[in-house]
Write a protein that holds these residues in place. Structure first.
Motif, PDB file in Angstrom:
ATOM      1  N   MET A 153     100.579  96.554  49.830  1.00 22.85           N
ATOM      2  CA  MET A 153      99.916  96.260  51.096  1.00 22.85           C
ATOM      3  C   MET A 153     100.245  97.307  52.161  1.00 22.85           C
ATOM      4  N   PHE A 154     101.535  97.670  52.244  1.00 23.09           N
ATOM      5  CA  PHE A 154     101.984  98.594  53.281  1.00 23.09           C
ATOM      6  C   PHE A 154     102.705  99.791  52.665  1.00 23.09           C
ATOM      7  N   LEU A 155     102.728 100.903  53.412  1.00 16.86           N
ATOM      8  CA  LEU A 155     103.485 102.065  52.966  1.00 16.86           C
ATOM      9  C   LEU A 155     104.982 101.785  53.096  1.00 16.86           C
ATOM     10  N   ALA A 161     112.248 104.121  61.057  1.00 19.40           N
ATOM     11  CA  ALA A 161     112.493 103.206  62.175  1.00 19.40           C
ATOM     12  C   ALA A 161     112.054 101.778  61.862  1.00 19.40           C
ATOM     13  N   THR A 162     110.928 101.619  61.147  1.00 24.22           N
ATOM     14  CA  THR A 162     110.413 100.259  60.907  1.00 24.22           C
ATOM     15  C   THR A 162     111.279  99.494  59.905  1.00 24.22           C
ATOM     16  N   LYS A 163     111.854 100.187  58.954  1.00 22.37           N
ATOM     17  CA  LYS A 163     112.847  99.632  58.011  1.00 22.37           C
ATOM     18  C   LYS A 163     112.299  98.579  57.043  1.00 22.37           C
ATOM     19  N   ASN A 164     111.369  97.746  57.447  1.00 24.25           N
ATOM     20  CA  ASN A 164     110.827  96.687  56.586  1.00 24.25           C
ATOM     21  C   ASN A 164     109.414  97.047  56.130  1.00 24.25           C
ATOM     22  N   TYR A 165     109.081  96.665  54.887  1.00 29.51           N
ATOM     23  CA  TYR A 165     107.805  97.121  54.313  1.00 29.51           C
ATOM     24  C   TYR A 165     107.029  96.004  53.631  1.00 29.51           C
ATOM     25  N   LEU A 197     102.921  90.295  62.715  1.00 30.53           N
ATOM     26  CA  LEU A 197     103.228  91.684  62.399  1.00 30.53           C
ATOM     27  C   LEU A 197     102.128  92.579  62.954  1.00 30.53           C
ATOM     28  N   PHE A 198     102.513  93.703  63.520  1.00 25.25           N
ATOM     29  CA  PHE A 198     101.553  94.696  64.007  1.00 25.25           C
ATOM     30  C   PHE A 198     101.294  95.661  62.845  1.00 25.25           C
ATOM     31  N   VAL A 199     100.080  95.610  62.304  1.00 24.79           N
ATOM     32  CA  VAL A 199      99.743  96.431  61.128  1.00 24.79           C
ATOM     33  C   VAL A 199      98.754  97.511  61.540  1.00 24.79           C
ATOM     34  N   THR A 229     110.768  97.014  63.623  1.00 25.89           N
ATOM     35  CA  THR A 229     110.859  96.227  62.383  1.00 25.89           C
ATOM     36  C   THR A 229     109.698  95.261  62.203  1.00 25.89           C
ATOM     37  N   GLU A 230     108.874  95.090  63.264  1.00 26.46           N
ATOM     38  CA  GLU A 230     107.707  94.207  63.178  1.00 26.46           C
ATOM     39  C   GLU A 230     106.406  95.005  63.040  1.00 26.46           C
ATOM     40  N   MET A 231     106.539  96.297  62.720  1.00 27.42           N
ATOM     41  CA  MET A 231     105.368  97.166  62.576  1.00 27.42           C
ATOM     42  C   MET A 231     105.240  97.632  61.127  1.00 27.42           C
ATOM     43  N   ARG A 232     104.003  97.796  60.681  1.00 23.36           N
ATOM     44  CA  ARG A 232     103.731  98.238  59.312  1.00 23.36           C
ATOM     45  C   ARG A 232     102.594  99.252  59.334  1.00 23.36           C
TER      46      ARG A 232
END
Length: 356
Positions: A89-91, A123-127, A206-208, A248-251
Motif C-alpha cells: 500500500m505504502f512505500l 522521518a515517517t518511520k511507519n509504513y 493517516l495523511f497519505v 509518523t502519521e504520514m505515508r
C-alpha cells in the motif's frame, strides 16, 4: 535446394504458426475465427455476479456479513488473469526494490526522487496502517468518493462499519456525518487537493500522499519537516502551507497503483511512461486499485457523475452543479467508468450509492 534448406523451409512456417497458437492462449488473442474471451485490456468479456466453482466452494458457506478473506483479489483474478495481488500500500525503506515503478518518473513511479523519498521515510518511520489494522486477518475497506450522489442517502453508519474508510482530498466529514460517516482511516491527497485549514483535519486519520509530479515530493518534505513552504510556482492552484500531522502519521502511496490503473486496467495512452493528455486516472480509481491489492472486501460510495442531470450537485459538500464539469485534459472519465462498471458487474466491488 539442399535437403537441410528444404527442411528449414517447411519447419519455419510451422514454428511461427505454433507460436501464434500458443500465444493466443496466453494473450487471449482472437485467432482463426474463434470468439475472443477477453477484451483488449485482458478482462473477461462475459461478466456476471456468479462465483466460479472454486470460489463458490471457498466462500459459499460463509455466513452473511462475515468478512471473506482474499475475496476481492480472487474475484479480480477470475475476470482478469493477469492480476497479481502483492503490491504494498505504502512505500517503505525498501522502496527502491519495487521494479515496476523504479524506472518511471512521477506519477507512474519515483525515478529521480529516490533521495528525497529516502529522507522523508527516515522521518515517517511507519509504513503500514497501524498495528491494529495490519494484524487483521480480513479487512473490509470502503472508498468514499466526493460525489453529490451521497447527499441525503443516510449511509453514514454503514460507511463507519468498515474496517478501513478511505477519503479523498479535502472532502469534509464534519457536518455531513449522517450521509458520509464520521470515521476516516486514511485520507489520500496531493498538494493541490490537500485540506488547507488545519482545523478541518480529523484527529485520527493517516495523511497519505500521492505524487503526480516531482515538485509534489518537495512539498511533502516541507510538510513532514514542518519547513516554511517555498517554490510554489509549479502548482496549478494554491496548496496547503501546513499539515497538522506528525511525520509518523504520514505515508507515501505506492505509485504502482497509478501506473496499473492507467495502463493495465483502463487502457489510457502510455505516452512513453510520461504524464500526457488523458492518461492520468482519478484519485478515486487509484484508491480502488490500491484496495483491490490490500483489502479482502472492497466497497465504494459517492462515485459516478450523471451528465443527464446538469442541475444535480457535483459534490455532496458544495453547491456547484454537475454542469460545471468540463472535459478534462488529464482524465478520461468515460474509459474510467467503463473499467469501474466491470468491477461492479462482476461483484468485485460493492457500490453503495449505485452511481457507477
Amino acid at each position: 535446394m539442399k535437403p537441410t534448406h528444404k527442411l528449414l523451409f517447411v519447419l519455419c512456417p510451422m514454428l511461427v504458426l505454433g507460436f501464434i497458437y500458443y500465444s493466443s492462449g496466453k494473450l487471449h488473442l482472437h485467432v482463426w475465427g474463434q470468439k475472443p474471451l477477453y477484451d483488449k485490456q485482458g478482462f473477461l468479456l462475459q461478466l456476471d455476479t456468479k462465483l466460479p466453482p472454486e470460489l463458490a466452494y471457498k466462500y459459499g458457506n460463509l455466513s452473511e456479513g462475515v468478512c471473506k478473506p482474499g475475496y476481492a483479489a480472487a474475484k479480480m483474478t477470475a475476470i482478469y488473469p493477469k492480476f497479481m495481488k502483492p503490491a504494498p500500500m505504502f512505500l517503505d525503506r525498501n522502496f527502491k526494490r519495487l521494479a515496476k515503478v523504479s524506472n518511471y518518473l512521477p506519477p507512474f513511479g519515483f525515478k529521480t526522487q529516490e533521495r528525497i523519498i529516502d529522507s522523508i521515510l527516515t522521518a515517517t518511520k511507519n509504513y503500514g496502517l497501524g498495528e491494529e489494522l495490519d494484524s487483521l486477518s480480513c479487512k473490509r475497506c470502503i472508498i468514499v468518493g466526493n460525489g453529490g450522489i451521497l447527499f441525503n442517502k443516510s449511509l453514514g453508519s454503514r460507511i463507519d462499519d468498515y474496517d478501513v474508510v478511505v477519503r479523498l482530498n479535502e472532502a469534509p466529514v464534519s457536518g455531513y456525518g449522517k450521509d458520509v460517516g464520521t470515521k476516516t482511516t486514511i485520507r489520500i491527497t496531493y498538494p493541490e487537493g490537500a485540506i488547507q485549514k488545519p482545523d478541518n483535519y480529523e484527529k485520527d486519520s493517516l495523511f497519505v500522499f500521492s505524487a503526480f509530479k516531482p515538485l509534489d515530493f518537495k512539498w511533502l518534505r516541507q510538510m513532514v519537516f514542518k519547513e516554511k513552504l517555498r517554490g510554489t510556482e509549479g502548482f496549478w492552484k494554491s496548496v496547503a502551507h501546513y499539515v497538522p500531522r506528525e511525520p509518523t502519521e504520514m505515508r507515501i502511496l505506492n505509485p504502482y497503483f497509478i501506473q496499473e490503473a492507467a495502463f493495465q486496467f483502463i487502457g489510457l495512452p502510455f505516452n512513453n511512461g510520461l504524464m500526457g493528455k488523458g492518461n492520468i486516472p482519478t484519485l478515486g480509481t487509484v484508491a480502488i486499485t490500491m484496495a483491490l491489492h490490500n483489502c479482502d472486501e472492497v466497497a465504494v460510495a459517492g462515485f459516478g457523475y450523471d451528465m443527464n442531470k446538469p442541475h444535480a450537485p457535483l459534490h455532496y459538500y458544495e453547491t456547484v452543479k454537475m454542469s460545471a464539469i468540463k472535459e478534462s485534459w488529464t482524465h478520461n472519465i468515460s474509459k474510467e467508468k467503463e473499467f469501474l462498471r466491470k468491477l461492479v458487474r462482476a461483484s468485485i466491488i460493492t457500490d453503495l450509492t449505485n452511481g457507477i
